[in-house]
Design a protein around this motif. Structure first.
Motif, PDB file in Angstrom:
ATOM      1  N   SER B  47       0.942  -1.187  -0.008  1.00 17.34           N
ATOM      2  CA  SER B  47      -0.085  -0.021  -0.056  1.00 17.34           C
ATOM      3  C   SER B  47       0.690   1.164  -0.039  1.00 17.34           C
ATOM      4  O   SER B  47       0.723   2.244  -0.844  1.00 17.34           O
ATOM      5  CB  SER B  47      -0.920  -0.030   1.284  1.00 17.34           C
ATOM      6  OG  SER B  47      -1.754   1.509   1.149  1.00 17.34           O
ATOM      7  N   GLY B  48       1.941   1.178   0.707  1.00 17.94           N
ATOM      8  CA  GLY B  48       3.097   2.458   0.935  1.00 17.94           C
ATOM      9  C   GLY B  48       4.087   2.305   0.135  1.00 17.94           C
ATOM     10  O   GLY B  48       4.267   3.326  -0.496  1.00 17.94           O
ATOM     11  N   ARG B  49       4.790   1.179   0.137  1.00 21.45           N
ATOM     12  CA  ARG B  49       5.759   0.942  -0.678  1.00 21.45           C
ATOM     13  C   ARG B  49       5.586   0.470  -1.927  1.00 21.45           C
ATOM     14  O   ARG B  49       4.298   0.279  -2.434  1.00 21.45           O
ATOM     15  CB  ARG B  49       6.645  -0.329  -0.135  1.00 21.45           C
ATOM     16  CG  ARG B  49       7.247  -0.090   1.375  1.00 21.45           C
ATOM     17  CD  ARG B  49       7.809  -1.352   1.758  1.00 21.45           C
ATOM     18  NE  ARG B  49       8.708  -1.869   1.061  1.00 21.45           N
ATOM     19  CZ  ARG B  49       9.083  -3.236   1.072  1.00 21.45           C
ATOM     20  NH1 ARG B  49       8.686  -4.041   1.927  1.00 21.45           N
ATOM     21  NH2 ARG B  49      10.071  -3.765   0.322  1.00 21.45           N
ATOM     22  N   GLU B  50       6.600   0.824  -3.248  1.00 21.20           N
ATOM     23  CA  GLU B  50       6.280   0.511  -4.311  1.00 21.20           C
ATOM     24  C   GLU B  50       6.097  -0.987  -4.545  1.00 21.20           C
ATOM     25  O   GLU B  50       7.069  -1.739  -4.001  1.00 21.20           O
ATOM     26  CB  GLU B  50       7.852   0.964  -5.204  1.00 21.20           C
ATOM     27  CG  GLU B  50       8.043   2.191  -5.049  1.00 21.20           C
ATOM     28  CD  GLU B  50       7.358   3.216  -6.241  1.00 21.20           C
ATOM     29  OE1 GLU B  50       7.612   4.462  -6.338  1.00 21.20           O
ATOM     30  OE2 GLU B  50       6.893   2.666  -7.335  1.00 21.20           O
ATOM     31  N   ASN B  51       5.260  -1.315  -5.408  1.00 20.24           N
ATOM     32  CA  ASN B  51       5.088  -2.807  -5.703  1.00 20.24           C
ATOM     33  C   ASN B  51       6.305  -3.422  -6.511  1.00 20.24           C
ATOM     34  O   ASN B  51       6.765  -2.682  -7.429  1.00 20.24           O
ATOM     35  CB  ASN B  51       3.820  -2.937  -6.454  1.00 20.24           C
ATOM     36  CG  ASN B  51       2.573  -2.799  -5.718  1.00 20.24           C
ATOM     37  OD1 ASN B  51       2.614  -3.597  -4.596  1.00 20.24           O
ATOM     38  ND2 ASN B  51       1.703  -2.088  -6.043  1.00 20.24           N
ATOM     39  N   PRO B  52       6.620  -4.616  -6.125  1.00 21.53           N
ATOM     40  CA  PRO B  52       7.612  -5.107  -6.959  1.00 21.53           C
ATOM     41  C   PRO B  52       7.267  -5.340  -8.467  1.00 21.53           C
ATOM     42  O   PRO B  52       6.134  -5.871  -8.521  1.00 21.53           O
ATOM     43  CB  PRO B  52       7.922  -6.503  -6.317  1.00 21.53           C
ATOM     44  CG  PRO B  52       6.850  -6.831  -5.417  1.00 21.53           C
ATOM     45  CD  PRO B  52       6.152  -5.374  -5.015  1.00 21.53           C
ATOM     46  N   SER B  53       8.176  -5.250  -9.205  1.00 25.73           N
ATOM     47  CA  SER B  53       8.096  -5.688 -10.711  1.00 25.73           C
ATOM     48  C   SER B  53       9.241  -6.305 -11.464  1.00 25.73           C
ATOM     49  O   SER B  53      10.275  -6.184 -11.045  1.00 25.73           O
ATOM     50  CB  SER B  53       7.589  -4.503 -11.554  1.00 25.73           C
ATOM     51  OG  SER B  53       8.549  -3.470 -11.412  1.00 25.73           O
ATOM     52  N   TRP B  54       8.900  -6.915 -12.471  1.00 27.96           N
ATOM     53  CA  TRP B  54       9.920  -7.690 -13.241  1.00 27.96           C
ATOM     54  C   TRP B  54       9.862  -8.324 -14.465  1.00 27.96           C
ATOM     55  O   TRP B  54       8.361  -7.973 -14.742  1.00 27.96           O
ATOM     56  CB  TRP B  54      10.619  -8.957 -12.337  1.00 27.96           C
ATOM     57  CG  TRP B  54       9.572  -9.992 -12.290  1.00 27.96           C
ATOM     58  CD1 TRP B  54       9.114 -11.037 -12.891  1.00 27.96           C
ATOM     59  CD2 TRP B  54       8.332  -9.944 -11.154  1.00 27.96           C
ATOM     60  NE1 TRP B  54       8.262 -11.763 -12.386  1.00 27.96           N
ATOM     61  CE2 TRP B  54       7.733 -11.243 -11.512  1.00 27.96           C
ATOM     62  CE3 TRP B  54       8.124  -9.284 -10.002  1.00 27.96           C
ATOM     63  CZ2 TRP B  54       6.479 -11.361 -10.449  1.00 27.96           C
ATOM     64  CZ3 TRP B  54       7.174  -9.620  -9.103  1.00 27.96           C
ATOM     65  CH2 TRP B  54       6.256 -10.790  -9.415  1.00 27.96           C
ATOM     66  N   GLN B  55      10.599  -8.578 -15.357  1.00 29.72           N
ATOM     67  CA  GLN B  55      10.229  -8.971 -16.624  1.00 29.72           C
ATOM     68  C   GLN B  55      10.260 -10.632 -16.562  1.00 29.72           C
ATOM     69  O   GLN B  55      10.996 -11.245 -15.958  1.00 29.72           O
ATOM     70  CB  GLN B  55      11.376  -8.702 -17.681  1.00 29.72           C
ATOM     71  CG  GLN B  55      11.762  -7.180 -17.829  1.00 29.72           C
ATOM     72  CD  GLN B  55      10.715  -6.594 -18.841  1.00 29.72           C
ATOM     73  OE1 GLN B  55       9.985  -5.600 -18.545  1.00 29.72           O
ATOM     74  NE2 GLN B  55      10.196  -7.334 -19.865  1.00 29.72           N
ATOM     75  N   LEU B  56       9.231 -10.906 -17.621  1.00 31.45           N
ATOM     76  CA  LEU B  56       8.997 -12.376 -17.775  1.00 31.45           C
ATOM     77  C   LEU B  56       9.936 -12.946 -18.786  1.00 31.45           C
ATOM     78  O   LEU B  56      10.439 -11.829 -19.869  1.00 31.45           O
ATOM     79  CB  LEU B  56       7.733 -12.625 -18.417  1.00 31.45           C
ATOM     80  CG  LEU B  56       6.615 -12.728 -17.446  1.00 31.45           C
ATOM     81  CD1 LEU B  56       5.247 -13.299 -17.963  1.00 31.45           C
ATOM     82  CD2 LEU B  56       6.850 -13.531 -16.242  1.00 31.45           C
ATOM     83  N   SER B  57      10.495 -13.969 -18.891  1.00 29.93           N
ATOM     84  CA  SER B  57      11.408 -14.471 -19.940  1.00 29.93           C
ATOM     85  C   SER B  57      10.445 -14.715 -21.231  1.00 29.93           C
ATOM     86  O   SER B  57       9.375 -14.835 -20.997  1.00 29.93           O
ATOM     87  CB  SER B  57      12.145 -15.789 -19.621  1.00 29.93           C
ATOM     88  OG  SER B  57      11.069 -16.850 -19.301  1.00 29.93           O
ATOM     89  N   PRO B  58      11.176 -14.816 -22.371  1.00 33.35           N
ATOM     90  CA  PRO B  58      10.407 -15.284 -23.653  1.00 33.35           C
ATOM     91  C   PRO B  58       9.644 -16.413 -23.556  1.00 33.35           C
ATOM     92  O   PRO B  58       8.322 -16.747 -23.625  1.00 33.35           O
ATOM     93  CB  PRO B  58      11.394 -15.364 -24.695  1.00 33.35           C
ATOM     94  CG  PRO B  58      12.647 -14.547 -24.307  1.00 33.35           C
ATOM     95  CD  PRO B  58      12.812 -14.477 -22.768  1.00 33.35           C
ATOM     96  N   GLU B  59      10.121 -17.598 -22.861  1.00 33.24           N
ATOM     97  CA  GLU B  59       9.610 -18.666 -22.429  1.00 33.24           C
ATOM     98  C   GLU B  59       8.444 -18.667 -21.534  1.00 33.24           C
ATOM     99  O   GLU B  59       7.157 -19.005 -21.861  1.00 33.24           O
ATOM    100  CB  GLU B  59      10.590 -19.786 -21.658  1.00 33.24           C
ATOM    101  CG  GLU B  59      11.607 -20.353 -22.859  1.00 33.24           C
ATOM    102  CD  GLU B  59      12.639 -19.304 -23.014  1.00 33.24           C
ATOM    103  OE1 GLU B  59      13.265 -19.497 -23.933  1.00 33.24           O
ATOM    104  OE2 GLU B  59      12.847 -18.444 -22.117  1.00 33.24           O
ATOM    105  N   GLN B  60       8.547 -17.765 -20.554  1.00 32.08           N
ATOM    106  CA  GLN B  60       7.330 -17.672 -19.462  1.00 32.08           C
ATOM    107  C   GLN B  60       6.212 -16.997 -20.202  1.00 32.08           C
ATOM    108  O   GLN B  60       5.125 -17.026 -19.977  1.00 32.08           O
ATOM    109  CB  GLN B  60       7.898 -16.876 -18.359  1.00 32.08           C
ATOM    110  CG  GLN B  60       9.020 -17.634 -17.330  1.00 32.08           C
ATOM    111  CD  GLN B  60       9.640 -16.949 -16.330  1.00 32.08           C
ATOM    112  OE1 GLN B  60       9.897 -15.505 -16.809  1.00 32.08           O
ATOM    113  NE2 GLN B  60       9.899 -17.485 -15.142  1.00 32.08           N
ATOM    114  N   THR B  61       6.640 -15.644 -21.168  1.00 31.80           N
ATOM    115  CA  THR B  61       5.678 -14.971 -21.843  1.00 31.80           C
ATOM    116  C   THR B  61       4.982 -15.981 -22.932  1.00 31.80           C
ATOM    117  O   THR B  61       3.500 -15.928 -22.661  1.00 31.80           O
ATOM    118  CB  THR B  61       6.344 -14.073 -22.689  1.00 31.80           C
ATOM    119  OG1 THR B  61       7.160 -13.192 -21.731  1.00 31.80           O
ATOM    120  CG2 THR B  61       5.236 -13.035 -23.464  1.00 31.80           C
TER     121      THR B  61
END
Lengths: 311, 157
Positions: B47-61
């Motif tokens: 709620s207060g902190r920034e939410n974590p984010s990341w990239q998916l690999s091509p396989e995961q995509t």
């Protein structure tokens, strides 16, 4: 005999001690120099450090000075006197180190924050206060005073003490939810401050003392300390304040609420929409008892001046 | 001669059918042909902190898209998220055209938005949420990973 009671606890008995003869004389000198020190308290209640209760027993000097036999040195009344009382001789035996530190930090942080902020404001520094980015209000009608239903909280919000309490709608959140950019870039702290910075504001960032410890406390790094520098303090002074409160998800995060119209509390969980209901879907009439999910630690209530910014 | 004509007609018919199916697929699902898509995931949990984010690999995509393609449609619904775990948001960007699609998923409800089209899908087994949580892996604080993992477990009967 002059007895001092440190008004800090809610459940436990407050620490008490007696001033020495010399200290009693000094207290008398201080009060005679500033009679407001012996006035009745301006604000009552709140969690944590609130001030001192002074009891006068059979002291001719105080009687001759026509001072009340019992009076209150409120928090934020006088940093110098508050600090001096805490360091009086007998207090060492009565006040545990941890409690002393909390009181000292509270005295220092609220008074430092306010004296600096007030100084900045009086010098016309552009950052205080800002209306651009401030959310809508519905003015300052006769406020709904929240009922005192919590056994550990003393007192209620007093309009005589704080002037007008400012409210926004408890149902219309279009200012926050109306467009994706606003919703995604403003968090609970923005909402509680009613200020849309679009920076996902963090406590203390504006004053370069951004929080670093997920703790309620009023020491450097803690959320309580950092947010006080932004303006979320234990007392009111501007005469046009919001009522807010903050909670902690231990080890993980913090969250803020703000009192809106009709005695309802509202909030904005991160990037999700602002709303007026808790995790159970109920109106929030009391953030202490509402369903706060993993945010199990209730820290404190705060006041925040309308129109002030967070970043 | 007749056999050759029938063969030609059959070939033409099959080609038309295949094209129609391909067109239907590209309209109704996240799959696009001959395109690379990059996926950025944001875990909505704070709620207060920034939410974590990341990239998916091509396989995961690719796996994500294949799961999406197989999900049945749902009626539009609201996300009733609160404090704590609030789901995931995936931003799929077509590297060739720069077009973005947004996928929002929470408790088995998927909202898929291309800007011009908004569809709702049902992910009964919460495969997408499981996939996305696993993709976060060590990027996530262990306490947060465990908290979300608990949220994804099916309720006790």
């Amino acid at each position: 005999m002059i007895n001092v009671e440190l008004d800090i606890f809610s459940g436990n008995p407050n620490p008490k001690w007696t001033l020495s003869n010399k200290e009693a004389n000094e207290l008398l000198d201080r009060v005679m120099a500033d009679r407001s020190l012996a006035a009745p308290p301006k604000t009552v209640g709140g969690l944590g450090y609130r001030g001192y209760i002074i009891s006068v027993e059979d002291d001719a000097r105080f009687q001759r000075a026509q001072l009340p036999s019992r009076f209150y040195v409120s928090a934020k009344n006088s940093m110098d006197t508050e600090s001096w009382l805490l360091n009086s001789t007998e207090s060492e035996k009565s006040v545990a180190d941890g409690v002393r530190q909390v009181a000292l930090d509270s005295i220092r942080s609220t008074n430092q924050a306010w004296s600096q902020l007030w100084s900045d404001y009086m010098q016309g520094k552009p950052s205080y206060p800002q209306l651009e980015g401030s959310g809508p209000t519905i003015g300052s009608p006769t406020p709904d005073i929240p009922p005192d239903t919590k056994p550990d909280i003393e007192g209620t919000v007093s309009t005589d003490a704080c002037g007008a309490l400012v409210y926004s709608s408890d149902t219309n959140f279009s200012f926050w939810n109306g467009d994706a950019y606003s919703q995604y870039n403003n968090n609970c702290y923005n909402f509680a401050s009613n200020y849309k910075s679009n920076t996902f504001a963090q406590p203390g960032r504006k004053a370069y003392v951004q929080w670093s410890v997920l703790d309620c406390g009023n020491y450097a790094g803690a959320i309580g300390y950092a947010s006080a520098y932004d303006g979320h303090t234990n007392g009111c002074w501007s005469g046009y304040e919001y009522l807010t409160c903050f909670v902690i998800w231990p080890g993980s995060d913090y969250h803020w609420y703000r009192l809106c119209a009709n005695g309802h509390w509202c909030h904005k969980p991160g990037q999700t929409p602002a709303r007026n209901y808790d995790n159970s879907g109920y109106w929030i009439t009391d953030p202490y008892y509402c369903n706060r999910g993993p945010y199990t630690v209730f820290c404190s209530y705060r006041y925040f001046p309308h129109g002030w910014s967070v970043v | 001669m007749k056999r050759a004509v029938w063969f030609l007609l059959a070939s033409l018919l099959m080609t038309c059918t295949m094209n129609r199916s391909g067109q239907v697929n590209s309209q109704d699902t996240a799959t696009t042909n001959n395109l690379e898509e990059h996926a950025k995931v944001t875990l909505y949990v704070f709620s207060g902190r920034e939410n974590p984010s990341w990239q998916l690999s091509p396989e995961q995509t690719k796996t994500l898209i294949s799961i999406l393609d197989a999900l049945p449609s749902s009626e539009p619904k609201s996300f009733f998220e609160g404090l704590g775990y609030q789901g995931f948001l995936v931003s799929l960007t077509d590297s060739a055209s720069g077009e973005s699609k947004i996928i929002r998923v929470y408790k088995g409800l998927v909202q898929y938005n291309t800007g011009s089209v908004e569809k709702y899908l049902t992910d009964k087994d919460r495969k997408i949420e499981h996939l996305l949580l696993e993709s976060g892996g060590s990027r996530l604080e262990s306490g947060i990973y465990n908290a979300v993992e608990r949220e994804l477990k099916p309720p006790h009967p």
